[in-house]
Design a protein around this motif. Sequence first.
Motif, mmCIF file in Angstrom:
data_model
loop_
_atom_site.group_PDB
_atom_site.id
_atom_site.type_symbol
_atom_site.label_atom_id
_atom_site.label_comp_id
_atom_site.label_asym_id
_atom_site.label_seq_id
_atom_site.Cartn_x
_atom_site.Cartn_y
_atom_site.Cartn_z
ATOM 1 N N LEU A 90 0.834 -1.204 0.000
ATOM 2 C CA LEU A 90 0.000 0.000 0.000
ATOM 3 C C LEU A 90 0.869 1.255 0.000
ATOM 4 N N GLY A 91 0.499 2.226 -0.824
ATOM 5 C CA GLY A 91 1.158 3.528 -0.833
ATOM 6 C C GLY A 91 0.160 4.622 -0.487
ATOM 7 N N VAL A 92 0.592 5.604 0.302
ATOM 8 C CA VAL A 92 -0.274 6.717 0.702
ATOM 9 C C VAL A 92 0.373 8.015 0.240
ATOM 10 N N LEU A 93 -0.318 8.735 -0.641
ATOM 11 C CA LEU A 93 0.201 9.966 -1.242
ATOM 12 C C LEU A 93 -0.718 11.122 -0.867
ATOM 13 N N VAL A 94 -0.127 12.191 -0.339
ATOM 14 C CA VAL A 94 -0.902 13.273 0.272
ATOM 15 C C VAL A 94 -0.507 14.610 -0.349
ATOM 16 N N HIS A 95 -1.509 15.432 -0.669
ATOM 17 C CA HIS A 95 -1.206 16.769 -1.195
ATOM 18 C C HIS A 95 -0.610 17.639 -0.090
ATOM 19 N N PRO A 96 0.420 18.428 -0.390
ATOM 20 C CA PRO A 96 1.106 19.196 0.665
ATOM 21 C C PRO A 96 0.340 20.394 1.208
ATOM 22 N N SER A 97 -0.896 20.623 0.764
ATOM 23 C CA SER A 97 -1.714 21.668 1.397
ATOM 24 C C SER A 97 -2.718 21.089 2.386
ATOM 25 N N THR A 98 -2.661 19.783 2.598
ATOM 26 C CA THR A 98 -3.551 19.101 3.540
ATOM 27 C C THR A 98 -3.319 19.623 4.957
ATOM 28 N N SER A 99 -4.371 19.757 5.743
ATOM 29 C CA SER A 99 -4.279 20.356 7.079
ATOM 30 C C SER A 99 -3.530 19.464 8.062
ATOM 31 N N ASN A 100 -3.138 20.071 9.179
ATOM 32 C CA ASN A 100 -2.428 19.323 10.222
ATOM 33 C C ASN A 100 -3.285 18.195 10.791
ATOM 34 N N GLU A 101 -4.569 18.465 11.014
ATOM 35 C CA GLU A 101 -5.443 17.462 11.616
ATOM 36 C C GLU A 101 -5.618 16.269 10.679
#
Length: 751
Positions: A334-345
Motif C-alpha cells: 500500500l502507498g499513501v500519497l498526500v497533497h502538501p496543502s492538507t491540514s495538520n489534523e
Amino acid sequence: MSTPTDTTPAAPVVPEGHVAMEIDGQSVFAPKGSMIIHAADKAGIPIPRFCYHEKLPIAANCRMCLVDAEMGGRPFPKPQPACATPVADGMKIFTRNEKALKAQRNVMEFLLVNHPLDCPICDQGGECELQDLSMGYGRSVSRFVERKRVVADEDMGPLVATEMTRCIQCTRCVRFTADVAGTYELGGMQRGENLQIGTYDGKPLTTELSGNVIDVCPVGALTNKVFRFKARPWELTARESLGWHDALGSNLFLHVRRGEVLRTVPRDNEAVNECWLSDRDRYSHQGLYADDRASKPMIRTGEGSDATAFREASWDEAIAKAAEILRAAHGDDLGVLVHPSTSNEEGALIARLADALGTGNVDHRIAQHDLADGAVAEAFAMPVADIEAADAIIVVGSNLRHEVPLLHQRLHKAAKRGAKIHVVNPVDFDFTFKAASKTIVAPSQLASAVAGFKIEGATRAVVIVGAVAELSSQASAIRKAVADFAGANNAAVCRIPQGANALGLSRAGVLPTARDAQAMLADARGAYVIYGIEPGLDFADQARALKALGAAKVVAFSHYACRSTRAVADVILPIGALPEIDATLTNLEGRTQRAVAGGKLPGEARPGWRVLRALGGVLGANGFDFTDLAGAKLAAREVKVAASAAQKTAGEGLELAVSQAIYRVDATVRRAAALQSHPLEAGPRIVLNPADAAAASLAEGAMAKVDNGLGTATLQVVIDARVAAGAAWVESGYGATAALGAGRVRVTGVN
C-alpha cells in the motif's frame, strides 16, 4: 508642627527621541519626525482622511485631514494637513474647533462636486469611506448646479472593475502599484479638473497583487470584478481563514452568504502578510464551485474515466468499499500519497491510518524529484518580517514573484531600504527590484554557482531557496551547497516549503519510513490512497504516476471528480477544501494558524477528518474513536526519513528548468475562471535561449516536440535570452506540460 508639602505633580518625562505636544487638549508624546496624524491615531483621536494610508508614502493631496495648529501661542496662518505636517515640541493641535471643521467641510464639498450620486448601485456602498465621512462633514444640499464631469472607464483586466467617474484622485492606487507592488502601472494623467487616474496604455494590470487596489480605494472607483453586484456588505458573514496556495499562510477573511464564499479580503497580521493579499489567495474561491466538484461518494462500475464508469453510493457503502481495498493491500503493498496543502489534523490522522495499515509508504512530497538527501520542509531560520531588515539576500532557484508573491514584496521593501539582493537562477525571472547581481546558469550548475558565491560586508545575510531548486533533479546538491555557503557566511537559510502545509505535514509525520513518493510510484504498489490530489497535474512525474495508479486499486479522497481522478480511482470520497473546514496549517516560519469553516460543503461532501475517522473505525484501527476536531489532534508520528536513490541527469539534450505557473499551482486555483484570464497566465510553452533555438532550427512561435524519454509534449516555442544557454524553461500545472518532469529533454521541430 508639620511642614507643608508641595502637591504639584511632577512634569512627565519626555521619552528620548520624542516631543511633547497637545491634541484637542490631550497631552501626547510623538516621535520626532512623525506627522500629526500619526500622533492623533496613536492617541485615539480621529482625523478624517482619504489619501493617507499608513502603508503608503504620504501624498497630502486630498486635504481632508486639515487641522488647526499653533506654536508658542501663535496660530498657523491657515489649516495644516495632518498627514504631512511634522510634529514639534510644544505644538497644539485642534481637530474639532470651528476653523478645522470649516476647512474639512469645505474640502468635502469640493470632493462631492463631481462625484456621482449612484450609491444605491455602487459595490462600495456600505463600506465606502467617502460615504461614511460625507455623513459627518457633507452638506445636505449641494450648491453645485453645473454638469458633473464623466470619465471614461478602461478595462484593467479580469480582477478589478472600474468606475472612474467616482474617483476622487486620492492616488492611493497609484502609490500602491508604485511603492508596494513595484510595477508602476497606474498614474495621474492631465491636470486640474481634467486629472484622471489610469494605466495610460489601456492594458490590464499585470501585478500579482492587483486586488489590493480595491482595498485601498476609499470610494467605488475600483471594485472587485468577480464579486460585483453579487451581494451587499451587510448580507455577508466574515470567517477567519488562511491562504492555502503557498506556504506563507496569509491571513484573510472569507465573506460568506448562505454558505457560499462570495469574496475574500485580507486580515491584518503584520508578521505574515501585513494588510495585503495576493490575487491568487483573493480570487481562488471561484474554483470551489467548479462543475467537476466532488459532491457525492462514487464507486467504479466500469472502465475508463467517463462519469458513466462510476455510480453514486452512500457513505456507508463507499467507506466499506475503501476499507475492503485497504485490507487487501495491507502492509508494504500500500502507498499513501498526500497533497502538501492538507491540514495538520488530516495529516495526523493519515499518518495514524498508515501505521494501522502497516505501511511505511506515506509521503506528501509528491512534486519533488530529488530526495536523495532525505530532505523535508524546515522552518525559515529568520522570521518573514525580519527579512526586510537583511542587508544581503541571495535568491536561489526561484521565480519568487510568482511562487510566494508577498514574500517577494518583502524583498522589494528590503531593496528599497538598501539591501543587496543577488539572484542565482536558470532563468532571469522578473522581479520588481533591481538585483545587485545575477547569475543565470543551467540547472545542473546552480549548486556550483552557489558554492562559488561571495558576499562581503554583510552582517545579516539570508539565502532563500525556491521551487525551481527544490523540485529539480539536482535539488539535493543545491541544498548541500546552500548549507555549506550559509555556514561559511553566517547566513540564515530559508527554504520555501513546497506546499501550503508541507512543514506541518512533516511535523505530523506524513513522511516515509520505507518508500518515498517517487519510489512508491517507480516500484508500483498494489493499492494507493491519494489525498487531495489531482492525479493528472500534481505529481513530479505524471507519466510514471498515472501508470502506477492506473494499474492499482485507488482510494481517492478528493475535492474534485475530475477526469484524471476518475481515470485512476476505484472509490472517490468527496472532502471539503480548506475554506469549508475547521483546520490548522503551519506556515513557512513554523507559525501554526487556524482557519474557520466558511463555505458550505458541496452536496454530501464531508470534512476530511470525519471521513478518515469513519474509515479508521471500519478498519478497527486504534485512535479513531474521537467525536470532534479536538480529538483529531493526535500526537505527531515519529519518523526518521531515509535518503532515496540519487537522481541521474546525464544524457543528451537541453536541461529542463521547471517553475510553477502562478495560477496553476493546485486544483482549486486552476478552476478559478478570473485567474485563468489573467495576463500572467501565459499558457503552456517552451522558452529557449536564442542559441539553442537556432541550433534546433526553431523560430519564434513554431511548434516543437519535447521528449524526456518517458513522455512527450508539443509546445509553442518562445525565444528569450533570459533563459540560460543549454536550458529550456517550461511552467508546470498545464496538461500540455504534464508529461515533462525534470532532467533533460530533446527539442525538435514538428513537421
